[in-house]
Design an enzyme around this catalytic site. Structure first.
Site, PDB file in Angstrom:
ATOM      1  N   CYS A   2      31.502  40.139  34.125  1.00 57.43           N
ATOM      2  CA  CYS A   2      32.345  39.585  33.066  1.00 57.43           C
ATOM      3  C   CYS A   2      32.156  40.455  31.844  1.00 57.43           C
ATOM      4  O   CYS A   2      31.056  40.548  31.301  1.00 57.43           O
ATOM      5  CB  CYS A   2      31.971  38.138  32.769  1.00 57.43           C
ATOM      6  SG  CYS A   2      32.996  37.386  31.476  1.00 57.43           S
ATOM      7  N   GLU A 104      39.698  40.341  33.939  1.00 55.86           N
ATOM      8  CA  GLU A 104      39.101  41.216  34.952  1.00 55.86           C
ATOM      9  C   GLU A 104      40.148  42.266  35.310  1.00 55.86           C
ATOM     10  O   GLU A 104      41.357  42.029  35.197  1.00 55.86           O
ATOM     11  CB  GLU A 104      38.664  40.423  36.185  1.00 55.86           C
ATOM     12  CG  GLU A 104      37.784  41.202  37.150  1.00 55.86           C
ATOM     13  CD  GLU A 104      36.587  41.849  36.471  1.00 55.86           C
ATOM     14  OE1 GLU A 104      36.697  43.059  36.129  1.00 55.86           O
ATOM     15  OE2 GLU A 104      35.574  41.168  36.274  1.00 55.86           O
TER      16      GLU A 104
END
Length: 222
Positions: A2, A104
């Site tokens: 992340c 992402e």
């Protein structure tokens, strides 16, 4: 992993959602939260839950240089209970990191397509985090890292790793002030029920951390 996320809710919404009694100093929503920036986290001080800011990128208390934080924005949950940098933090320095989506980058051929990922059944959620205090030469830093795991079936189409998002009914247990032995913390994370995600493409505008406005989350036209 992340590496970017968003938090767009207003302060009152956050306080009500997490049962926080005190105002959040200098709260600001963000379309593009990046490593090295301040992130909104929640801890339990033994009396009540408190919300405040930590710097994203863990600097362990024993580190000699705070620049190590840029290498420690994430911690692998599979091994965190065994690593010196994280093991003791799993006992009593667990935190919630508040978000409402994360980004992402999906590899497609020679390019990477940024995607905004959110939950389908609730707006606000929290990443499982660890925090620490670093003091050196009169300088104090409070920093954190986001725990990650192998991607679930939905996320595998985008990336092989993902942040650990805590089910709503597990958030208070994660930050309970009681000591949680590292192996037990590892087991706790391993047994979490998976969340349901949705995702859509956004533009490469989000790639630049200084870009922080609605264009970051605008759906990419087909």
């Amino acid at each position: 992993m992340c590496g970017r996320y968003t938090l767009l809710a207003d302060e009152l919404e956050i306080l009500e959602e997490y049962g926080i009694q005190q105002e959040i100093d200098d709260y600001q929503p963000s379309f593009n939260i990046a490593p090295g920036q301040k992130v909104l986290a929640i801890i339990n001080d033994g009396k009540a839950k408190r919300a405040g800011y930590l710097r994203w990128g863990l600097v362990p208390s024993f580190a000699t240089d705070d620049r190590i934080g840029y290498k420690m924005i994430n911690a692998r949950s599979e091994s965190a209970h065994q690593k010196p940098s994280f093991k003791n933090l799993m006992k009593r320095k667990r935190c919630l990191i508040v978000a409402d989506s994360f980004y992402e980058w999906q590899r497609i051929g020679d390019t990477k397509q940024p995607k905004r990922i959110h939950l389908t059944d609730r707006k606000l959620f929290t990443f499982a985090g660890l925090w620490d205090r670093w003091s050196h030469d009169g300088k104090d830093l409070f920093t954190c890292t986001i725990l990650t795991r192998e991607a679930n079936p939905f996320m595998k189409e985008i990336h092989h790793r993902m942040p650990i998002i805590l089910p709503k009914n597990k958030e208070d247990e994660w930050i309970a002030p009681e000591v949680m032995e590292p192996n037990k913390a590892h087991e706790f994370l391993f047994n979490l029920e998976p969340e349901k995600f949705a995702a859509y493409n956004v533009s490469n505008y989000v790639n630049t951390a200084k870009n922080n406005d609605e264009a970051c989350i605008a759906p990419l036209a087909n």
